[in-house]
Design a protein around this motif. Structure first.
Motif, PDB file in Angstrom:
ATOM      1  N   SER A 172       0.730  -1.279   0.310  1.00  0.00           N
ATOM      2  CA  SER A 172       0.286   0.103  -0.039  1.00  0.00           C
ATOM      3  C   SER A 172       0.784   0.894   0.204  1.00  0.00           C
ATOM      4  CB  SER A 172      -0.987  -0.206   1.114  1.00  0.00           C
ATOM      5  OG  SER A 172       0.060   0.143   2.147  1.00  0.00           O
ATOM      6  N   CYS A 173       0.338   2.427  -0.663  1.00  0.00           N
ATOM      7  CA  CYS A 173       0.558   3.643  -0.610  1.00  0.00           C
ATOM      8  C   CYS A 173       0.003   4.476   1.006  1.00  0.00           C
ATOM      9  CB  CYS A 173       0.920   4.411  -1.489  1.00  0.00           C
ATOM     10  SG  CYS A 173       1.957   5.722  -1.698  1.00  0.00           S
ATOM     11  N   GLY A 186      -2.626   0.107  -3.838  1.00  0.00           N
ATOM     12  CA  GLY A 186      -2.159  -0.621  -4.011  1.00  0.00           C
ATOM     13  C   GLY A 186      -0.159  -1.003  -3.611  1.00  0.00           C
ATOM     14  N   PRO A 187       0.363  -0.998  -4.874  1.00  0.00           N
ATOM     15  CA  PRO A 187      -0.111  -1.567  -5.779  1.00  0.00           C
ATOM     16  C   PRO A 187      -0.369  -3.123  -5.624  1.00  0.00           C
ATOM     17  CG  PRO A 187       3.039  -2.014  -5.616  1.00  0.00           C
ATOM     18  CD  PRO A 187       2.153  -0.980  -5.022  1.00  0.00           C
ATOM     19  N   VAL A 247      15.911  -6.808   2.014  1.00  0.00           N
ATOM     20  CA  VAL A 247      16.207  -6.371   3.678  1.00  0.00           C
ATOM     21  C   VAL A 247      15.638  -4.666   4.134  1.00  0.00           C
ATOM     22  CG1 VAL A 247      18.142  -6.540   5.659  1.00  0.00           C
ATOM     23  CG2 VAL A 247      18.290  -7.748   3.186  1.00  0.00           C
ATOM     24  N   SER A 248      14.562  -5.035   4.566  1.00  0.00           N
ATOM     25  CA  SER A 248      13.618  -4.013   5.899  1.00  0.00           C
ATOM     26  C   SER A 248      13.930  -2.803   5.050  1.00  0.00           C
ATOM     27  CB  SER A 248      14.669  -3.881   6.814  1.00  0.00           C
ATOM     28  OG  SER A 248      14.704  -5.125   8.146  1.00  0.00           O
ATOM     29  N   ILE A 249      13.552  -3.405   3.519  1.00  0.00           N
ATOM     30  CA  ILE A 249      13.577  -1.747   2.662  1.00  0.00           C
ATOM     31  C   ILE A 249      12.684  -0.255   2.947  1.00  0.00           C
ATOM     32  CG2 ILE A 249      11.916  -2.421   1.178  1.00  0.00           C
ATOM     33  CD1 ILE A 249      13.688  -1.911  -1.212  1.00  0.00           C
ATOM     34  N   ASN A 250      11.792  -0.926   3.299  1.00  0.00           N
ATOM     35  CA  ASN A 250      10.690   0.034   4.393  1.00  0.00           C
ATOM     36  C   ASN A 250      10.797   0.306   5.674  1.00  0.00           C
ATOM     37  OD1 ASN A 250       9.691   0.651   1.482  1.00  0.00           O
ATOM     38  ND2 ASN A 250       8.087  -0.364   1.055  1.00  0.00           N
ATOM     39  N   GLY A 251      11.475  -0.290   6.197  1.00  0.00           N
ATOM     40  CA  GLY A 251      11.297  -0.614   8.075  1.00  0.00           C
ATOM     41  C   GLY A 251      11.601  -1.688   8.379  1.00  0.00           C
ATOM     42  N   PRO A 252      11.477  -1.320   9.578  1.00  0.00           N
ATOM     43  CA  PRO A 252      12.196  -2.960   9.560  1.00  0.00           C
ATOM     44  C   PRO A 252      11.429  -4.157   9.628  1.00  0.00           C
ATOM     45  CG  PRO A 252      11.764  -1.556  11.517  1.00  0.00           C
ATOM     46  CD  PRO A 252      11.610  -0.818  10.404  1.00  0.00           C
ATOM     47  N   PHE A 254       5.706   3.899  -7.229  1.00  0.00           N
ATOM     48  CA  PHE A 254       6.289   5.570  -6.652  1.00  0.00           C
ATOM     49  C   PHE A 254       5.526   5.547  -5.277  1.00  0.00           C
ATOM     50  CE2 PHE A 254       7.427   5.742 -10.836  1.00  0.00           C
ATOM     51  CZ  PHE A 254       8.846   5.330 -10.618  1.00  0.00           C
ATOM     52  N   CYS A 255       6.362   5.670  -3.783  1.00  0.00           N
ATOM     53  CA  CYS A 255       5.459   6.060  -3.188  1.00  0.00           C
ATOM     54  C   CYS A 255       6.315   6.803  -1.916  1.00  0.00           C
ATOM     55  CB  CYS A 255       4.128   4.830  -2.148  1.00  0.00           C
ATOM     56  SG  CYS A 255       3.793   5.166  -0.996  1.00  0.00           S
ATOM     57  N   PRO A 256       6.452   8.715  -1.735  1.00  0.00           N
ATOM     58  CA  PRO A 256       6.488   9.131  -1.431  1.00  0.00           C
ATOM     59  C   PRO A 256       6.591   9.017   0.490  1.00  0.00           C
ATOM     60  CG  PRO A 256       5.020  11.104  -2.683  1.00  0.00           C
ATOM     61  CD  PRO A 256       4.875   9.154  -2.933  1.00  0.00           C
ATOM     62  N   ALA A 257       5.015   8.240   0.740  1.00  0.00           N
ATOM     63  CA  ALA A 257       4.872   8.071   1.681  1.00  0.00           C
ATOM     64  C   ALA A 257       5.701   6.954   2.783  1.00  0.00           C
ATOM     65  CB  ALA A 257       3.520   7.851   2.513  1.00  0.00           C
ATOM     66  N   GLN A 258       6.188   6.295   1.178  1.00  0.00           N
ATOM     67  CA  GLN A 258       7.254   4.664   2.140  1.00  0.00           C
ATOM     68  C   GLN A 258       8.085   5.410   2.245  1.00  0.00           C
ATOM     69  OE1 GLN A 258       6.464   2.958   3.510  1.00  0.00           O
ATOM     70  NE2 GLN A 258       4.700   0.983   2.401  1.00  0.00           N
TER      71      GLN A 258
END
Length: 400
Positions: A275-276, A282-283, A324-329, A379-383
């Motif tokens: 999610s974004c 999505g996606p 490896v934890s690309i968007n946080g733990p 693309f998701c600025p919030a992540q």
């Protein structure tokens, strides 16, 4: 737009050991079909059923007293599910994707055909290349019929390789042969006409309940024993009877029929990855139809996007690696990672339905077993990474 041509995708490798990607189990007493994913190389543990739905049109319950009343078979050419209660054949589309033709009307099985096979149908299999439907019953006699009103007999009766007490039937599009399973779980491979193909397959791991169906993997892949997976349903569980280390996995309701479906294997991500926040839901990742050699309209799709605005990235590779934890733990523990084989294709903007399609046409000349791992990104600025990811899936070209 697309940054690379589809020809680049043909560089994907062959030979990965990825067992069957989706099976459909049928319970004729309740009129339910269950789609499920056997263990795969990317998700090796037993998985819960993916989706369960009533078969429509509904058929009356099968006659009592049979060891395995009714059966199910999937047409991987047109993407249709055929099912029977032993005396009538019906068809429907899977809710997973649209079929390539409208389901035909229900067809009563003529008394003359039932007399040829010795009773109500306990095994049914379709040769999707020719459209022939093979039917059998407890005595182990098989007949080939055309799937049209009246079910004309096109292949005269022949023995199912010698066994009796037949509980299920399947057609192997890779070898042009049939598989039958008896009530003990022993499988028999035989040619059209009845000539045995190899010795009977006594289950290494016995089916864990009353046998109700058989399905051969149509992707040409191998299990850890170096053999193509051969699945048998017993009670509410299914097992690959040719894998000495096989662990039975749940089928939902008790199995009265079993069939293989050319459908991608998927690996879900943890919540928050698909999610974004504040932008899209999505996606998502989906396909437009069966991933068989007979589907020139096959496409990978991305959904949950903002219509007319969102662009997406289709990522393909022949190797899967953990993020490896690309968007946080621990947010995205599975997927594709940067490397020399990674292919990125940009598409968009999203259409009015919030989706983008990436066509990957298949044909009879496409090698069975050709595979690609796929994961979609937006693309998701919030992540934290600036990207949101879909589930991970493996697309493997299957036989009919």
């Amino acid at each position: 737009m697309y940054t690379r041509t589809l020809a680049v995708l043909a560089l994907a490798l062959l030979g990965s050991r990825i067992p069957a990607q989706r099976l459909i189990a049928y319970e004729p007493l309740a009129g339910l079909a269950t789609e499920l994913q056997p263990p795969t190389g990317s998700l090796p543990m037993p998985n819960p059923p993916s989706v369960t739905y009533p078969v429509l049109p509904a058929l009356p319950p099968p006659l009592p007293g049979l060891p395995s009343p009714g059966d199910v078979t999937f047409d991987n050419g047109f993407g249709l599910l055929y099912y029977t209660n032993g005396s009538t054949i019906a068809a429907m589309a899977s809710p997973t994707f649209a079929p390539l033709m409208a389901p035909p009307a229900s067809v009563p099985i003529p008394a003359s055909v039932l007399a040829m096979i010795g009773g109500p149908v306990t095994g049914m299999a379709i040769d999707a290349l020719t459209g022939l439907v093979y039917l059998t019953s407890v005595p182990g006699i098989v007949v080939g019929v055309g799937p049209v009103p009246g079910l004309p007999v096109l292949v005269p009766p022949f023995p199912a390789g010698g066994p009796v007490g037949i509980a299920g039937l399947d057609y192997d599009g890779l070898t042009g042969t049939l598989w039958a399973v008896d009530v003990a779980g022993t499988a028999y491979n035989f040619a059209v006409g009845g000539a045995p193909v190899g010795p009977p397959v006594v289950p290494i791991v016995p089916p864990p309940g009353p046998v109700g169906g058989i399905a051969i993997d149509k992707l040409g892949k191998l299990n850890p024993a170096g053999l193509r997976p051969l699945y048998v349903g017993g009670g509410p569980l299914i097992v690959d009877i040719r894998d000495p280390a096989a662990i039975p996995f749940p089928a939902g309701p008790p199995v009265g029929g079993l069939t293989f479906m050319d459908h991608p294997a998927t690996v879900p991500l943890l919540p928050g990855c698909e999610s974004c926040p504040g932008a899209t839901t999505g996606p998502t990742a989906f396909t437009t139809g069966v991933m068989s050699i007979a589907n020139p309209g096959f496409a990978v799709g991305m959904g949950g996007l903002t219509p007319g605005v969102s662009f997406g990235i289709f990522a393909f590779d022949s190797v899967s690696s953990p993020f490896v934890s690309i968007n946080g733990p621990a947010a995205c523990p599975l997927g594709l990672a940067p490397g020399p084989g990674l292919i990125l294709v940009i598409g968009g903007p999203a259409n009015a339905a919030g989706t983008i399609l990436m066509p990957i046409p298949f044909s009879v000349g496409t090698p069975v077993g050709l595979f690609l791992h796929n994961q979609n990104l937006t693309f998701c600025p919030a992540q934290p990474s600036g990207l949101a990811f879909s589930r991970f899936q493996t697309i493997t070209v299957g036989a009919l």
